[in-house]
Design a protein around this motif. Structure first.
Motif, mmCIF file in Angstrom:
data_model
loop_
_atom_site.group_PDB
_atom_site.id
_atom_site.type_symbol
_atom_site.label_atom_id
_atom_site.label_comp_id
_atom_site.label_asym_id
_atom_site.label_seq_id
_atom_site.Cartn_x
_atom_site.Cartn_y
_atom_site.Cartn_z
ATOM 1 N N TYR A 277 0.886 3.424 -3.220
ATOM 2 C CA TYR A 277 -0.311 4.005 -3.804
ATOM 3 C C TYR A 277 -0.230 5.527 -3.767
ATOM 4 O O TYR A 277 -0.807 6.187 -2.905
ATOM 5 C CB TYR A 277 -1.560 3.484 -3.092
ATOM 6 C CG TYR A 277 -1.985 2.129 -3.603
ATOM 7 C CD1 TYR A 277 -1.119 1.360 -4.390
ATOM 8 C CD2 TYR A 277 -3.232 1.614 -3.334
ATOM 9 C CE1 TYR A 277 -1.494 0.132 -4.865
ATOM 10 C CE2 TYR A 277 -3.624 0.373 -3.810
ATOM 11 C CZ TYR A 277 -2.742 -0.368 -4.579
ATOM 12 O OH TYR A 277 -3.125 -1.594 -5.061
ATOM 13 N N THR B 245 -5.818 -5.297 -2.917
ATOM 14 C CA THR B 245 -4.460 -5.356 -2.380
ATOM 15 C C THR B 245 -4.429 -6.033 -1.023
ATOM 16 O O THR B 245 -3.547 -6.853 -0.741
ATOM 17 C CB THR B 245 -3.874 -3.932 -2.272
ATOM 18 O OG1 THR B 245 -3.846 -3.333 -3.571
ATOM 19 C CG2 THR B 245 -2.453 -3.980 -1.727
ATOM 20 N N SER C 16 -0.083 2.889 6.187
ATOM 21 C CA SER C 16 0.952 1.963 5.718
ATOM 22 C C SER C 16 2.299 2.299 6.322
ATOM 23 O O SER C 16 3.082 1.404 6.682
ATOM 24 C CB SER C 16 1.042 2.005 4.191
ATOM 25 O OG SER C 16 -0.198 1.733 3.601
ATOM 26 N N THR D 175 -11.541 2.018 -4.454
ATOM 27 C CA THR D 175 -12.031 0.960 -3.576
ATOM 28 C C THR D 175 -11.572 -0.413 -4.055
ATOM 29 O O THR D 175 -11.142 -1.258 -3.259
ATOM 30 C CB THR D 175 -13.566 0.993 -3.513
ATOM 31 O OG1 THR D 175 -13.998 2.280 -3.082
ATOM 32 C CG2 THR D 175 -14.104 -0.070 -2.576
ATOM 33 N N GLN E 230 -8.929 -1.180 -5.786
ATOM 34 C CA GLN E 230 -7.493 -1.358 -5.564
ATOM 35 C C GLN E 230 -7.171 -1.666 -4.110
ATOM 36 O O GLN E 230 -6.355 -2.548 -3.814
ATOM 37 C CB GLN E 230 -6.751 -0.106 -6.020
ATOM 38 C CG GLN E 230 -6.730 0.043 -7.533
ATOM 39 C CD GLN E 230 -6.111 1.359 -7.961
ATOM 40 O OE1 GLN E 230 -6.421 2.404 -7.407
ATOM 41 N NE2 GLN E 230 -5.238 1.307 -8.947
ATOM 42 N N ILE E 231 -7.800 -0.952 -3.198
ATOM 43 C CA ILE E 231 -7.491 -1.149 -1.780
ATOM 44 C C ILE E 231 -7.944 -2.535 -1.309
ATOM 45 O O ILE E 231 -7.175 -3.282 -0.680
ATOM 46 C CB ILE E 231 -8.155 -0.055 -0.917
ATOM 47 C CG1 ILE E 231 -7.583 1.330 -1.291
ATOM 48 C CG2 ILE E 231 -7.921 -0.342 0.563
ATOM 49 C CD1 ILE E 231 -6.098 1.463 -1.096
ATOM 50 N N LEU F 124 0.801 -1.224 0.000
ATOM 51 C CA LEU F 124 0.000 0.000 0.000
ATOM 52 C C LEU F 124 0.834 1.274 0.000
ATOM 53 O O LEU F 124 0.334 2.337 -0.372
ATOM 54 C CB LEU F 124 -0.941 0.005 1.206
ATOM 55 C CG LEU F 124 -2.072 -1.020 1.163
ATOM 56 C CD1 LEU F 124 -2.856 -1.012 2.464
ATOM 57 C CD2 LEU F 124 -3.012 -0.753 -0.007
ATOM 58 N N VAL G 149 -4.170 6.369 3.392
ATOM 59 C CA VAL G 149 -3.606 5.050 3.086
ATOM 60 C C VAL G 149 -2.094 5.059 3.290
ATOM 61 O O VAL G 149 -1.525 4.128 3.882
ATOM 62 C CB VAL G 149 -3.955 4.634 1.644
ATOM 63 C CG1 VAL G 149 -3.171 3.385 1.236
ATOM 64 C CG2 VAL G 149 -5.447 4.382 1.511
ATOM 65 N N TRP H 96 -7.701 10.733 0.669
ATOM 66 C CA TRP H 96 -7.836 9.282 0.743
ATOM 67 C C TRP H 96 -6.473 8.608 0.565
ATOM 68 O O TRP H 96 -6.127 7.681 1.289
ATOM 69 C CB TRP H 96 -8.799 8.777 -0.328
ATOM 70 C CG TRP H 96 -10.234 9.138 -0.074
ATOM 71 C CD1 TRP H 96 -10.721 10.067 0.808
ATOM 72 C CD2 TRP H 96 -11.368 8.576 -0.734
ATOM 73 N NE1 TRP H 96 -12.081 10.130 0.736
ATOM 74 C CE2 TRP H 96 -12.520 9.223 -0.198
ATOM 75 C CE3 TRP H 96 -11.540 7.615 -1.709
ATOM 76 C CZ2 TRP H 96 -13.804 8.914 -0.628
ATOM 77 C CZ3 TRP H 96 -12.817 7.300 -2.145
ATOM 78 C CH2 TRP H 96 -13.941 7.949 -1.605
ATOM 79 N N TYR H 97 -5.734 9.098 -0.417
ATOM 80 C CA TYR H 97 -4.406 8.529 -0.661
ATOM 81 C C TYR H 97 -3.471 8.828 0.508
ATOM 82 O O TYR H 97 -2.624 8.008 0.871
ATOM 83 C CB TYR H 97 -3.822 9.084 -1.962
ATOM 84 C CG TYR H 97 -4.538 8.585 -3.195
ATOM 85 C CD1 TYR H 97 -4.201 7.358 -3.766
ATOM 86 C CD2 TYR H 97 -5.552 9.325 -3.794
ATOM 87 C CE1 TYR H 97 -4.848 6.889 -4.895
ATOM 88 C CE2 TYR H 97 -6.213 8.863 -4.919
ATOM 89 C CZ TYR H 97 -5.849 7.643 -5.471
ATOM 90 O OH TYR H 97 -6.506 7.172 -6.586
#
Length: 744
Positions: free
Chosen positions: A179, A555, A447, A549, A551-552, A176, A443, A439-440
């Protein structure tokens, strides 16, 4: 980390281009190629993007999709087989697309539409965008996590079996962290991402309707069905037919010179194992071809001139050796903390690489140095906006517009774009709410914290500051490597460079080096995959939040599946994975390479690579690479008719050391297909090329991948004992299938 945080344009900014203009009535296929008359050649990226892929979007289907429709796609994650392909050569998006499409109708038919199970049934029509959602989510889970390198090496070479929970969180964090949403590498037409065109061409044929689509589907079905188990299981000799080895099967010189270079491969899984040759643009293919020619010449010259004592070691290998050619036992130089002990090292002596592997290390660093200079000289305008934020006003604007309440950020794009010269696919996406930068960022932050905890819980020996340096290294490279992949379809890795930097900042610690490379190189790799999947969403008109959504979720689930699959394969194929050559079914090349590099760079960087030492030119190659593109740029500027712009020097240098391991019999067939597609068909039959080139590429990939998946579990030992086809001339039980001599 989002683009605005890491360095490019705001999510509210619409990127413009200096390419061909597009009017509002061009939202169907472009008219400069007449598919019926065959007139007009697709001359640039925008031509391809608007003629091969439909620009239309039925927004009523997309806007009406509910959360439970997307959630139902989780059922398709059973096909997340990235762990298999970490030890096998190939994996394709087409496999995921074919299987998801095949299962869509029976899933809707047999899953109840009432009660609790109704949430697993896509009641609405199964649309192109829903299929894209499935593929993106499955792709995110099916990509073999580089974290399996660390885990596999520990099991294979250190006899360490890490805790399951810690291992899964290691995979979570490393997957993650990459991303990062670099929009400048996504929205312009020039960022074509050629590798996804067959997938979108197949989607168009499935969902557009009409006579043209039915013709495409007939072509797809015929090619898809014709591919079977013949070359893979029944007749594996077709993996590489070498006339020279058939004539002189016991001649070592013949095997070295002609074992791979002039073989003919009839197995599509190897021909398109790394990248489909029917998708890469002609300029990139030409540089690719030059690189392979140079590779053959350089490898043979180094070996027969006995440079770096080449003839003491196998011709092609990634392992470490004693001077007499026996395999180096790394455990004999490590103490209980898995660090190099000087006393033990003195007893064992310094290890050697095979000389072809040294060439590989040199060319990797040369290519990375050349990459920076090449893109700054030839593509400066394409990536210049990535630095527009680097001024006080830009940073202030980012801070002012950043919404920390990520759970309710609207993320709406600018709507007034009628006068802008933008990519027509992107223009259709402007009606959907964007996935906000916050949002990114969330994440990335989660991570980051998990990664720090894992580093200390696993006794990785990598300190927090080393982890930060690895992320900084990744952030610098993402823009350049991402741009090259988006334009040419060919991807690089910074693994060798990361191992070099990690080795010098923390000497004597191979395990720390593995973790440094994991969080550096894998972040770059994942960022490229993220952008590729977002490009699929853009072409398929899948709303950005749905793509995020997919992708997350993919993953996270993929990390668990990767871990389970890796353990299963190591349990059943351990001896093959530890062998130098492997087989045409299983290969331990990846963990072998990762381990030997960690020992050499992490434990012995000063002793092997510093000035005055045996491999001193390997680190200097990066500096030399910075100057390689300059002469070609000067030549093109003053003598453009010489077409020096056809030379991608980073690609040429990268490929010059590429054939250092694995099965190399695909080369001749790869370039035969590549030039047939991207030159002969594109220029002589442009109408046929626009209609069928990419759908045939999709059928070849999809048919092969489905069969490989079935064979891997049914007869090739992915889930237990392998069942080889009875021995005959085309499937000999011992030695190499191509009858070339096994070189020790």
């Amino acid at each position: 980390m989002s683009l605005t945080a890491a360095g490019a344009i705001s999510e509210h900014t619409v990127p413009s281009e200096k390419a061909l203009s597009t009017s509002d009535n061009s939202f169907h296929r472009n008219s400069n190629v007449d598919a019926d008359s065959g007139e007009g050649v697709l001359s640039d990226e925008r031509d391809i993007a608007t003629n091969v892929i439909s620009v239309d979007d039925d927004d009523s289907l997309n806007r009406g999709q509910s959360v439970h429709s997307y959630w139902s796609c989780l059922s398709n994650l059973w096909r997340s087989t990235g762990g298999i392909y970490y030890f096998k050569p190939v994996l394709s998006l087409m496999f995921l697309a074919v299987v998801s499409t095949s299962w869509a109708s029976p899933w809707r038919t047999f899953i109840p539409r009432r009660g609790l199970l109704r949430y697993l049934n896509p009641v609405n029509q199964f649309t192109l965008s829903k299929n894209a959602f499935i593929v993106i989510m499955a792709s995110a889970s099916a990509n073999s996590a580089l974290g399996t390198d660390v885990l596999a090496v520990q099991r294979l070479y250190y006899n360490i079996t890490p805790n399951a929970v810690t291992s899964v969180f290691l995979l979570f964090s490393s997957q993650l962290l990459g991303y990062e949403n670099f929009c400048i590498l996504l929205y312009p037409s020039k960022m074509l991402y050629p590798g996804v065109l067959p997938l979108l061409s197949m989607f168009d044929a499935l969902y557009e309707g009409g006579m043209a689509s039915r013709k495409k589907l007939r072509v797809f079905s015929m090619v898809h069905i014709c591919l079977g188990a013949f070359p893979e299981w029944i007749f594996p000799l077709l993996t590489g037919v070498s006339i020279f080895c058939l004539a002189a099967p016991n001649n070592a010189t013949v095997s070295r010179l002609f074992g791979g270079l002039l073989s003919i491969c009839f197995d599509w899984q190897y021909i398109a194992g790394q990248v489909n040759p029917m998708t890469i643009p002609l300029k990139a293919q030409f540089s690719n071809f030059l690189g392979y020619i140079f590779c053959a010449v350089v490898f043979v010259a180094v070996y027969y001139n006995n440079i770096w004592k080449a003839q003491n070691f196998p011709f092609l290998s990634q392992l470490l050796y004693y001077e007499n050619g026996t395999q180096y036992d790394q455990t004999l130089i490590l103490n209980s903390n898995y660090e190099v002990d000087p006393t033990l090292l003195a007893e064992q002596g310094l290890p050697y690489y095979s000389s072809t592997w040294v060439v590989y290390l040199l060319t990797q660093n040369l290519s990375l140095g050349a990459l920076f200079t090449h893109l700054l000289l030839w593509n400066r305008s394409d990536i210049s906006s990535a630095w527009t934020w680097m001024n006080p006003s830009g940073i202030k604007n980012i801070w002012a517009n950043f919404d920390w309440k990520f759970w309710r950020a609207d993320g709406m794009r600018k709507q007034d774009v009628d006068g802008e010269d933008i990519d027509p696919h992107y223009k259709q996406m402007l009606k959907y709410p964007d996935a906000p930068n916050s949002w990114y960022f969330v994440v990335f932050l989660l991570s980051f914290v998990v990664a720090l905890v894992v580093l200390y819980k696993t006794d990785s020996t990598l300190p927090w500051w080393g982890f930060l340096i690895s992320l900084l290294l990744a952030t610098i490279f993402i823009l350049f490597l991402g741009a090259l992949a988006a334009i040419t379809g060919l991807s690089f890795t910074i693994q060798t460079f990361g191992q070099m930097i990690g080795g010098y900042i923390q000497k004597g610690s191979p395990v720390a080096n593995m973790y440094f490379v994991l969080y550096g190189n894998n972040t770059v790799f994942q960022a490229q995959l993220l952008l590729r999947d977002l490009k699929i969403a853009q072409y398929a008109k899948l709303p950005p939040r749905a793509a995020f959504t997919a992708q997350i979720i993919g993953t996270l689930l993929g990390a668990v599946l990767n871990y389970i699959m890796m353990n299963s394969i190591i349990d059943n194929q351990r001896e093959i994975l530890l062998s130098v050559e492997g087989t045409n079914i299983w290969s331990g090349r990846q963990p072998q390479m990762y381990n030997s590099q960690a020992i050499a760079w992490g434990g012995l960087s000063d002793e092997l690579f510093s000035t005055g030492q045996r491999y001193q030119w390997v680190p200097w190659a990066y500096v030399l690479g910075l100057f390689v593109p300059v002469p070609f740029w000067v030549i093109h500027r003053y003598w453009p008719k010489l077409h020096a712009d056809y030379l991608y020097t980073p690609i040429i240098l990268f490929v010059t050391g590429y054939l250092v391991g694995g099965i190399n019999s695909f080369i001749l067939s790869y370039f035969a297909v590549a030039f047939l597609s991207q030159w002969w068909l594109r220029t002589r039959y442009p109408g046929w090329f626009a209609k069928y080139n990419y759908i045939v590429a999709a059928a070849l990939d999809g048919g092969t991948q489905v069969m490989v998946f079935i064979l891997a579990f049914a007869v090739q030992g992915a889930s237990g004992t392998s069942h080889l086809f009875p021995t005959w001339w085309g499937a000999q039980g011992g030695g190499n299938y191509d009858h070339c001599l096994t070189l020790n």
